[in-house]
Write a protein that holds these residues in place. Structure first.
Motif, PDB file in Angstrom:
ATOM      1  N   ALA A  91       0.833  -1.206   0.000  1.00  0.00           N
ATOM      2  CA  ALA A  91       0.000   0.000   0.000  1.00  0.00           C
ATOM      3  C   ALA A  91       0.867   1.255   0.000  1.00  0.00           C
ATOM      4  O   ALA A  91       0.528   2.256  -0.656  1.00  0.00           O
ATOM      5  N   GLY A  95       0.818   3.808  -3.091  1.00  0.00           N
ATOM      6  CA  GLY A  95       0.494   5.210  -2.860  1.00  0.00           C
ATOM      7  C   GLY A  95       1.558   6.125  -3.433  1.00  0.00           C
ATOM      8  O   GLY A  95       1.249   7.145  -4.077  1.00  0.00           O
ATOM      9  N   LEU A 149      -5.995   0.865   2.001  1.00  0.00           N
ATOM     10  CA  LEU A 149      -6.049   1.891   0.954  1.00  0.00           C
ATOM     11  C   LEU A 149      -7.156   2.914   1.192  1.00  0.00           C
ATOM     12  O   LEU A 149      -7.153   3.993   0.588  1.00  0.00           O
ATOM     13  N   GLN A 150      -8.096   2.596   2.056  1.00  0.00           N
ATOM     14  CA  GLN A 150      -9.155   3.560   2.352  1.00  0.00           C
ATOM     15  C   GLN A 150      -8.627   4.785   3.097  1.00  0.00           C
ATOM     16  O   GLN A 150      -9.288   5.825   3.133  1.00  0.00           O
ATOM     17  N   HIS A 175      -0.592   8.381   1.470  1.00  0.00           N
ATOM     18  CA  HIS A 175      -1.924   7.951   1.040  1.00  0.00           C
ATOM     19  C   HIS A 175      -2.286   8.682  -0.237  1.00  0.00           C
ATOM     20  O   HIS A 175      -2.111   9.899  -0.331  1.00  0.00           O
ATOM     21  N   LEU A 179      -7.185   5.903  -5.015  1.00  0.00           N
ATOM     22  CA  LEU A 179      -6.545   4.682  -5.518  1.00  0.00           C
ATOM     23  C   LEU A 179      -7.385   3.449  -5.213  1.00  0.00           C
ATOM     24  O   LEU A 179      -7.415   2.508  -6.013  1.00  0.00           O
ATOM     25  N   ARG A 180      -8.082   3.439  -4.096  1.00  0.00           N
ATOM     26  CA  ARG A 180      -8.909   2.287  -3.731  1.00  0.00           C
ATOM     27  C   ARG A 180      -9.919   1.945  -4.823  1.00  0.00           C
ATOM     28  O   ARG A 180     -10.241   0.765  -5.027  1.00  0.00           O
TER      29      ARG A 180
END
Length: 340
Positions: A91, A95, A149-150, A175, A179-180
């Motif tokens: 992740a 990111g 990813l949230q 972050h 992307l999620r």
């Protein structure tokens, strides 16, 4: 209208007959092909990830480099095998690459397929939980990846940190917002397509899938896409999903094309076993003069169902030739089919 991109496995071989003789060649030529594809008007540059093989493996340095060298084209994977991944570290890498690319990352992930070595994920330090399979492990890693990813905080901050913290629980950084919603699942069956829809992932369907009813490949794949879309609707997601299929398609427009692919012999589906118990169907390749190619592709039900088409490219033939392959489809085939 369809988005059209390329999909490269990044094969390399020290053979004198290969235009891609080292891992360095494969990586640098992948960047060059993405730049060339963007200049031609293609929509996506996607890369396959295989471990323990003379192919592309670690995707995020490549994705970041492509993101820094381009400005418009989507950049993605098809697919990353989640059995090998630390989802939190992944992740962070994702990111960072997405921020470098300005939010153009389209990450395809999957439970994985048979690899070059036996249980290769064990060498990476992973093993299934008791009573679970490696496929279960891959899907568990995917669930964790989707969750972090949230961008919600989940880690308890140190009361005496080295640097000041924002209030509350901490999330992973960097972050990348949005992307999620740009995560795709490479589904090999109707059931896993349904699973992906329930979790709000886009769908990637390859040139092979489980042979579930004996129908031609493109018919089975079209059914899989319809199952996915129905499951998406039932899940009540707010946004519209995306669906991609990949194909080997070559428009024979010059003597090089005819020499390489004029007698390819891949114009029929094939059935085989990808492990000891899974019967799979492998989709045909397409290679013909543009007028004939348009007629053949118009009958492919799965391409008609998808919004994105990924052209698998023979990367060892070099950047210039692969740019020609992409340009031939964009110029001679896509307009006649209403894709452009």
């Amino acid at each position: 209208m369809k988005k059209i991109g390329f999909l490269s496995f990044g094969h390399w071989s020290p053979s004198v007959h290969s235009g891609t003789r080292s891992a360095g060649d494969s990586l640098l030529q992948s960047i060059d092909l993405a730049v060339a594809a963007e200049e031609l008007g293609a929509d996506g540059a996607y890369f396959r990830v295989h471990h323990f093989a003379r192919q592309l493996a670690s995707p995020f340095p490549l994705l970041a480099a492509v993101g820094a060298k381009t400005s418009r084209i989507e950049i993605g994977t098809a697919v990353i095998d989640m059995r090998y991944e630390n989802p939190l570290y992944m992740a962070e890498d994702a990111g960072a690459a997405d921020l470098i690319a300005g939010g153009r990352l389209q990450l395809g992930i999957s439970r994985g397929s048979p690899e070059q070595v036996i249980d290769g994920w064990r060498y990476f330090g992973y093993q299934p939980a008791e009573g679970q399979t490696d496929a279960d492990m891959g899907r568990r890693h995917a669930d964790v990846f989707l969750d972090v990813l949230q961008g919600k905080g989940f880690a308890q901050p140190n009361p005496r940190p080295m640097f000041p913290n924002p209030p509350g629980l901490l999330r992973l950084e960097p972050h990348s917002e949005g992307l999620r919603e740009r995560i795709w699942w490479g589904a090999g069956s109707n059931a896993t397509a349904r699973w992906a829809a329930e979790r709000g992932m886009n769908l990637q369907s390859s040139t092979l899938k489980d042979d579930e009813n004996g129908q031609p490949f493109h018919v089975q794949q079209a059914e899989q896409i319809r199952v996915y879309r129905e499951a998406w609707k039932e899940a009540g997601h707010a946004r519209a999903p995306r669906v991609s299929v990949s194909r080997s398609i070559f428009a024979l427009v010059d003597d090089r094309d005819r020499a390489y692919f004029g007698q390819s012999g891949g114009d029929e589906d094939k059935v085989g076993f990808i492990d000891e118990k899974t019967r799979a169907i492998f989709g045909r390749s397409y290679a013909a003069e543009p007028d004939a190619l348009v007629k053949q592709l118009a009958e492919d039900e799965a391409i008609a169902e998808a919004d994105t088409l990924l052209l698998t490219v023979p990367n060892q033939l070099g950047v210039d030739y692969n740019a020609h392959v992409i340009e031939a489809i964009l110029k001679h085939v896509a307009p006649a089919l209403g894709w452009r």
